[in-house]
Structure formats: C-alpha cells, structure tokens
Design an enzyme around this catalytic site. Structure first.
Site, short mmCIF file in Angstrom:
data_model
loop_
_atom_site.label_atom_id
_atom_site.label_comp_id
_atom_site.label_asym_id
_atom_site.label_seq_id
_atom_site.Cartn_x
_atom_site.Cartn_y
_atom_site.Cartn_z
CD GLU A 135 0.35 -1.88 3.17
OE1 GLU A 135 0.56 -1.96 2.44
OE2 GLU A 135 0.60 -1.53 4.56
CG HIS A 145 -5.66 -5.72 1.52
ND1 HIS A 145 -5.86 -6.32 2.95
CD2 HIS A 145 -4.59 -5.27 1.69
CE1 HIS A 145 -5.37 -6.50 3.26
NE2 HIS A 145 -4.58 -5.82 2.62
CD GLU A 146 -2.03 -4.43 -0.85
OE1 GLU A 146 -1.76 -2.95 0.05
OE2 GLU A 146 -2.21 -4.97 -0.72
CG HIS A 153 -3.49 -0.71 3.71
ND1 HIS A 153 -3.27 -1.25 5.01
CD2 HIS A 153 -2.49 -2.10 3.29
CE1 HIS A 153 -3.09 -2.59 5.00
NE2 HIS A 153 -2.88 -2.87 4.72
CD GLU A 179 -1.61 -5.55 6.50
OE1 GLU A 179 -2.47 -6.15 5.46
OE2 GLU A 179 -0.49 -5.04 5.86
CG ASP A 237 9.23 -11.17 7.25
OD1 ASP A 237 8.22 -10.42 6.96
OD2 ASP A 237 9.10 -11.85 6.75
CE1 TYR A 266 -1.66 -9.67 7.08
CE2 TYR A 266 -2.94 -8.68 5.47
CZ TYR A 266 -1.68 -9.53 5.51
OH TYR A 266 -0.59 -8.53 5.53
#
Ligand code: BES
Ligand code: ZN
Length: 630
Positions: free
Chosen positions: A301, A325-326, A329, A348, A404, A412
C-alpha cells in the site's frame, strides 16, 4: 512526544478505573493492572534504534542516483529534525549501508558519526553528533548489492525483456537497507526526492508522480503528507501510464498495461465506495504500479501508488479484492498507522474488514460473504498450525524477533473477526460512525493497541458493562485463539459449491456438474473441499473437466498444485515448475515448497526448482525459503 502521549494515556486509563471499579472481571480492570512502565514499553518500538523523544526527523530531501550496472543507490539524505531534548546525538537506523559522510545545517559542516554494533534483523544504529540548535542533518551514503529492500531485475525478468527494472519493498523494517532513516512506524516524515535513473527508464515513488518518461532521466517527487518510513517506495523501469478515472490510473510495463487497465477498470468505483464508507481520500491521487512477477507480495500500500503483483491479472477481474485491500490501507495503515509492529493487527485487521465492505458495496453481500468464508478458513488453518500460541493474540510481542514473524493470518483474519464481532454487537450504523471518527481523530498519526482500545472504551463502550462483556477485549486482543462467540461467516454461493461437490462425491461425473458462472472464489472453495485421499483417476477427471492445471488464475493454480503435489499427479509437474520459477509471491511459494519438502522425492524436485528459481525471487521470499530448505 511519545512520553507525553503515554502520560495522557495513563491518566485517562485511571479515569476508566473508577467507572468500572465494582466489576471484578472486565477487560478494563486488566488494563488498570498495567504499570506505567508496561504502558511505556508497549508504545516503544523495539525494532528501531531511533530515540524520537530526544531528536526526531520531520522531513526528508532525498537526492539519489540509481546505478543498474553496480546495483547501487547512492546519494544524500537530508533531514529536517527537531531536537526535543537538547540531545547531542540523533540516531538513525541502517542495515548494510555504507555511510560516507555526515553534515550539519545548510552550510554542510561535516560532523562526527559512528555506526553501533550490528544486531540481528535490526542492522546498526547510526549515531550522529548534533547540537541543540541543529536544524538539519545530511547523510551521504550508498547501498550495497545485498540491500534486502531492493530487487534489481535483469531484462529477462521483466515482461518486456528489454530493460532492467528495480523496485523497493520497505515494510516492515527494510527501508533502512536503502535509506538511512528513523525506521519506526511511530515516526512520520514528509519528503521530496530527486532521483537520477538511466535515460530510457522512468522512476516512480510513493509520492506525486510523473505520468511520462522524460529525456533527462531525472525525476522530482513530493510527498506532502507525513508518512511512516515503511511507506517509502521507489521503482524504476520501462513504465507507461494509463488513466482509469480522474484521480486513478495505472503504471505498468508497455507489455502489461492493456491487460492491467482491463483488470483494474473498477478502481474508481472502489475509491468512491471507500470514501462513502470512511471519509474523504486524503492522498489526492490513487494509482497502481504493476510489477514483474517476482514481487514478493500480493500488494503493498505505498501511498498514492500501490505496488501490485501481476498474479492478480486473471483476465476476469476476479482477484480485485486485493486492490480494495491496498486502497483501504489509505485509511487503515497509511492515515492511521500501527505505532509498532506489535500492533500490526491495527493495520491489517481493519484493512481486511474495510476491504470486504468495499467489495460488498461493489458486488453485493453474496460476493463479500465468499471472501469472509475463505478468510475464516485461512484463520482456522493458521490457528491449527501455529506452534507459538502466544502469537495468536492480536497484540504481539515481537521483541528480539523479525517483525516478519508477525505477518500471519492472525493480524488479518482474527483482526477482522474481532471487528466483525464489534459490528454485530453494536450494529453496523453505530460501528461505521465509530470508525469514521477513529480515522478522523487519528489521521496522520500513529497509534497503538492501547490507544485504540481506549478510544473504543470512550467512544463506543461508554461504561456499558454488558457491552464491554460482549465485546470482550481481553479475549480477543490479549488471549490466544479465537473466542467462542465469534461470527461464523457463511455463504449461499458456497452452499451451491458444496452441493456440487457432494454430488461429485456420490458419483456424478465432474463434467456434468453445474458450475456455470462460478468465479475463482467458488473454484477455490471447491478445490479446498477436495479430500486428502484422491486417486490419480479422480485428479485426472477433475483436471479434464475443469482445466485446473492450465488455469490462468493464480489462486486456483496455487490451491490445485497443493493437491497435485500431495498425490504425485505428475501431469502438473511442468506447470508447477513454470509457476515456481516465474512467480515470486511468497504467499504462493511457501505452501507449495512446504508440500514438496514433505517427501524425499518431492524434496529433490523442490531443490532442483529452487536452484533455478532463486535468482528470480526477492530477498523477502528467499529469506523464508532458504530457512525451509535448510
Ligand atoms: N502491507 C501488506 C504487505 C506486507 C505486510 C508487507 C507486512 C510486508 C510486511 C499488504 O497490504 C498486504 O496485506 N498484502 C497481501 C494482500 C492482501 C489482499 C491480504 C499480500 O501481499 O498477500
Ligand atoms: Zn494489508
């Protein structure tokens, strides 16, 4: 600044105590048991060396040269800073950067600097001597070819095959591998950039962008809204632009632009739907950049310019929820930002919820329900598979680890499930009002779990103990697993898929099933329903009837290949090989390699493919797969 906010939070929490002091088991009480130190600790970013309460960056002027021969970015980063504590040092994050010189002020007076010791994942702090009156710091630096954010692609790895290509991926903490920066999502900067690239290429950034290549190879960019470092982004390649609407458009290689403009023709409607839900779009333009297939994510995003994988080019617009979705953001994440990677669910989870609201606006509830069910299935698998149960809490503790590791379906889909539960409890209308206010209140700010929950209490719960119990903050946010009372999504369109599936299982030939009008979501559901036990004959029958192995839909392929590998359906071998050597999207690669690695014969195949494919993958993907094949 951080200290100040924490202090405020402490005060208002104390206020909440009195309201609920007679209730012995509410989540509020749990909050009150937090000490000041704990609250302080939770708002500190353990993944950055920066000390923003002392000296913090406010604006960046980047002046860089992109050298494809050496695979190096070099130049200067000039920061406007605020010295809040009369500090004699300002601290930046770096990882694998060569720092050549550091200057202070407009006069560019050289100053002393030191790189601290290297820490795993984090890199090295860059400590620069300043004075209480220092207004700007200029860092002259160059990247190294290993910079993890950067992927340098040869012409062969692009769609056009004629020109090289470069893109960055800064989230979560990789911005520091291509810019010396205070690399914490709790710190925001505006920026401008001068970027010099080979004349035949065009540069784009997460900023105001050119729409045409120029003859000098020099491009100038502005990002006038303050953004966190993980949204710094650059791409350089043989790019063209095609408009979609007034404020929307697409950048892609010439070979891809036509397909992309068809696929993403609805981005304008998406933008309209999003604005209707949660308020004005605050970033002026919304464009997409379609990357070569090695892009390690589905989408990223980057403000004003979402980076997107070409694997969503399905020719039928079936995978565009990723764009929703993006785009979402632009509110949840870019406008209101997780303050630390422990609060990643704030980015998320909200975005998944918002994404599905956009899809519902565009395609109806039936459509959005399919996405909810697929997401719920992903969540169930993640909950079963995750070894560290503590990582199934929404609020994470990633200290000492790579952020990460927090990139799981928990943030999510559990995040989304929590919001669905709140929505169901207070009703959609009230929840939408609340979300609107949330985005307005925290616009262009970073927040964290505690601050969000505080807002939830004051704006929505308002001392209603029954409501507090139903919302169950403690169960959702601080406890592992999924609370019993969650919303279990269902889909009428999937009910038909289940019918068809049962009918096949009880003897109807695959070719006679009624599958007309199925979207890739229905197909995905069908493939996921396939049992662990399947004969070669059955696989062949399905493949013949539905052409899975030759599907042009990456989601369908990835799901089907799992069964093909599991049952050694060798007809798909060539297609699997091709997929794994061209696509670099980690979400697809990891399950496929994992499945291959389960048997000795599969492992042999996996290693052979990986040896070929590895040069095509971004560091984000090789980082994960190197560990798996070790
Ligand atoms: N911001 C994420 C990608 C990301 C997260 C990159 C954390 C690095 C660290 C992006 O918005 C995202 O979630 N992408 C998903 C697609 C989405 C539809 C779930 C992806 O890439 O698969
Ligand atoms: Zn996302």
């Amino acid at each position: 600044m951080k200290l100040h906010q924490t202090f405020l939070l402490g005060l208002s929490l104390a206020g909440t105590v009195q309201l609920v002091s007679c209730n012995s088991k509410t989540s509020n009480e749990n909050q009150t048991m937090k000490t000041e130190q704990e609250i302080e600790r939770e708002s500190t970013d353990v993944h950055s060396f920066a000390r923003p309460t002392e000296a913090v960056t406010k604006h960046l002027d980047l002046d860089i040269d992109v050298n494809f021969d050496q695979k190096v970015i070099s130049g200067r980063a000039t920061y406007q800073i605020e010295n809040l504590a009369q500090a004699d040092q300002i601290v930046f994050d770096t990882r694998g950067l060569e720092i050549e010189k550091v200057f202070l002020g407009d006069s560019l007076t050289e100053t002393a600097f030191r790189l601290g010791s290297e820490e795993k994942f984090l890199g090295q702090p860059l400590l620069v001597d300043i004075t209480p009156s220092t207004k700007s710091v200029t860092i002259q630096y160059r990247t190294t070819p290993e910079a993890a954010a950067l992927q340098w692609l040869s012409p062969q790895q692009t769609a056009g095959k004629k020109h090289p290509f470069l893109f960055t991926q800064s989230q979560a903490i990789l911005a520091r591998t291509w810019i010396p920066i205070q690399d914490s999502p709790g710190i925001r900067i505006t920026y401008s950039a001068n970027v010099k690239v080979p004349k035949e290429l065009m540069a784009v950034m997460s900023a105001e962008n050119p729409q045409q290549k120029n003859s000098t190879g020099e491009y100038r960019f502005f990002m006038r809204q303050p953004i966190p470092s993980y949204l710094m982004a650059l791409s350089v390649g043989d790019l063209v632009f095609a408009p979609i609407g007034e404020k929307t458009g697409i950048y892609a290689e010439p070979a891809t632009i036509k397909e992309a403009t068809y696929e993403f023709a609805e981005m304008d409607q998406m933008l309209t739907a999003a604005e209707k839900l949660y308020g004005r779009y605050r970033w002026d333009r919304y464009d997409l950049l379609v990357l070569p297939p090695s892009f390690p994510f589905g989408g990223m995003e980057n403000p004003r310019l979402t980076f997107v994988t070409p694997t969503v080019l399905a020719k039928d617009r079936s995978l565009t929820s990723l764009i929703a979705h993006e785009l979402a953001h632009s509110w949840s994440g870019n406008l209101v930002t997780n303050g630390t990677w422990n609060d990643f669910w704030l980015n998320e989870g909200f975005t998944v919820y918002f994404e599905r609201r956009i899809m519902e606006e565009l395609y109806g509830k039936d459509y959005a329900d399919m996405l909810q069910v697929l997401g719920y299935q992903d969540l169930q698998h993640t909950l079963e598979d995750m070894e560290k149960k503590d990582d199934t809490r929404l609020k994470l503790d990633l200290e000492g680890r790579d952020p990460d590791e927090g990139l799981t379906e928990i943030a999510y889909e559990k995040g989304n499930a929590f919001l669905l539960n709140v929505e169901k409890t207070v009703g959609r209308e009230r929840f939408d009002q609340f979300l609107n206010k949330y985005f307005q209140t925290f616009a262009f700010k970073s927040t964290n779990t505690d601050r969000f929950l505080e807002f939830l209490r004051t704006e929505l719960i308002k001392g209603d103990e029954k409501l507090a119990e139903q919302i169950n903050i403690e169960g959702w946010v601080y406890s592992p697993g999924l609370p019993e009372e969650h919303v279990k999504p269902s889909s009428t369109r999937f009910a038909q898929v289940e019918e068809a599936f049962k009918s096949w299982q009880s003897g109807t030939p695959a070719a006679s099933l009624v599958t007309k009008d199925w979207s890739s979501h229905e197909w995905l559901h069908f493939i996921r329903l396939l049992p662990d036990e399947l004969s070669q004959q059955q696989l062949a029958e399905l493949d013949k009837a539905f052409g899975f192995t030759r599907s042009g839909n990456s989601e369908v392929l990835a799901a089907w290949f799992l069964h093909a590998i599991r049952h050694n359906y060798t007809t798909a071998d060539q297609a699997i090989d091709t997929f794994l050597t061209t696509v670099g999207r980690r979400k697809f690669l990891v399950p496929l390699y994992r499945e291959l690695l389960k048997t000795p014969a599969g492992k042999k195949k996996a290693l052979a493919i990986y040896a070929k494919a590895r040069p095509n993958y971004h560091a984000v993907s090789t980082g994960t797969i190197d560990e798996m094949v070790k």
